[in-house]
Design an enzyme around this catalytic site. Structure first.
Site, PDB file in Angstrom:
ATOM      1  CE  LYS A  25      -2.810   2.882   2.848  1.00  0.00           C
ATOM      2  NZ  LYS A  25      -3.604   3.124   4.040  1.00  0.00           N
ATOM      3  N   GLY A  76      -7.857   9.168   9.414  1.00  0.00           N
ATOM      4  CA  GLY A  76      -8.194   9.215  10.834  1.00  0.00           C
ATOM      5  C   GLY A  76      -9.232  10.256  11.206  1.00  0.00           C
ATOM      6  CB  ALA A 130      -8.057   7.716   4.429  1.00  0.00           C
ATOM      7  N   GLY A 131     -10.868   7.984   6.043  1.00  0.00           N
ATOM      8  CA  GLY A 131     -11.950   8.926   6.299  1.00  0.00           C
ATOM      9  C   GLY A 131     -13.250   8.307   6.762  1.00  0.00           C
ATOM     10  CG  ASN A 144      -6.112   1.305  11.524  1.00  0.00           C
ATOM     11  OD1 ASN A 144      -6.620   0.936  12.574  1.00  0.00           O
ATOM     12  ND2 ASN A 144      -4.822   1.234  11.345  1.00  0.00           N
ATOM     13  CB  THR A 145      -8.942   5.830  12.837  1.00  0.00           C
ATOM     14  OG1 THR A 145      -7.577   5.957  12.451  1.00  0.00           O
ATOM     15  CG2 THR A 145      -9.171   6.595  14.124  1.00  0.00           C
TER      16      THR A 145
END
Lengths: 258, 67
Positions: free
Chosen positions: A100, A161, A187-188, A209-210
């Site tokens: 990635k 994040g 992301a987001g 992830n977050t």
């Protein structure tokens, strides 16, 4: 009907890619990965802490490579050179060609440096890597990355994040319309509806992830994300109704009593 | 003695130390780590034949949680 995602000749039943950072413990992470149904997990490359060796547990003790494709990232790299070096180290440590690719251009927003991203992607593709680029939501850039050999593109939905959700569905839609490779939102994503929206637009997968790791209950959120990605995908395949600005009765007008 | 920068810290090793020997001194198994010498990857197959030299910049990395 099987509906699998294929990237670089490898098939995936799950369209949810999950990160391994920020969980309260390895045990919670492991359970969240299992509950999410994911088949692709991302990891980062960092210096071994020479003062702490042998004491801390290793991430790879908790992620079974026979069960998951382990996708190393180049997170935290600010130049093409750093990203290429990190990818080579990752390949040696893991024995995988998959990477990635992140090249960050701004510390506050963590937005990618798209020029350096192209440069690094070109080098890594030429070295045989399977390059999955984290990129801005720019359809022209997506085409360039595809043209130089990336087997998928991974536009951001919002800053890493941030949990702000799908900020520009129109750009994502254009990328999906024009790309010939899978489009993975990276992301987001903050909550289940964000993931569902991404899939309803027609994204082929979602990486997060977050949103899972920092939820109050990461394991339950992992389950929610699994369902959201599945629901969004099915809604996309089913084909939603057009939006109307006025009502259209669901019950027949004929046969009403007088 | 050989003085190197290892993961950004000053370290010394005996003359004739290979990458393999360095990892042993550090208590690290060769599996699951990767090594760079002066910004170039050292492939695992070359650990036995790659000698540290005075002034080398060495990076030893592994995999951690990330997104």
């Amino acid at each position: 009907m099987t509906d699998s995602l294929e990237i670089a000749g490898r098939g995936f039943r799950s369209r949810l890619f999950l990160g391994t950072g920020k969980y309260p413990s390895f045990d919670v992470m492991k359970q969240a990965l299992e509950r999410s149904g994911t088949e692709v997990v991302t990891v980062a490359v960092r210096r071994v802490n020479l003062d702490d060796r042998g004491r801390g547990e290793s991430l790879l003790d908790h992620v079974d490579p026979s069960r998951y494709l382990i996708l190393p990232n180049t997170a935290g790299c600010y130049t093409a050179d750093e990203a290429v070096r990190t990818a080579r180290l990752a390949r040696e440590a893991l024995g995988t060609e998959w990477i990635k690719l992140e090249v960050i251009g701004d510390r506050r927003t963590l937005f990618p440096d798209n020029e350096a991203l192209l440069e690094a992607a070109r080098t890594l593709v030429s070295e045989g890597f399977v390059v999955l680029p984290y990129m801005g939501d720019d359809p022209v850039l997506a085409r360039k990355l595809e043209d130089l050999g990336c087997p998928a593109v991974m536009p951001l939905a919002a800053p890493i994040g941030s949990g702000l959700g799908i900020r520009n569905p129109h750009n994502l839609r254009i990328i999906i319309e024009t790309a010939k490779v899978p489009v993975i939102v990276d992301a987001g994503v903050g909550t289940a509806s964000d993931a569902a929206v991404a899939m309803e637009i027609g994204c082929h997968g979602v990486l997060m992830n977050t949103g899972v790791a920092e939820a109050k209950d990461p394991i339950l959120m992992a389950d929610a994300m699994r369902l959201a990605v599945e629901a969004g995908r099915k809604a996309f395949l089913a084909g939603r109704i057009p939006k109307k600005s006025h009502a259209a009765a669901s019950s027949p007008l004929d046969g009403r009593i007088e | 003695m050989i003085a190197v920068r290892l993961n950004g810290e000053s370290r010394t090793f005996d003359d004739g130390t290979t990458v393999e020997a360095m990892l042993k001194v550090l208590g690290l198994g060769p599996q699951r780590v990767a090594v760079e010498r002066n910004r170039r990857l050292v492939e695992r197959a070359a650990y036995q034949t790659t000698f540290l030299a005075d002034g080398d910049a060495i990076e030893v990395v592994h995999l951690v949680g990330g997104g």
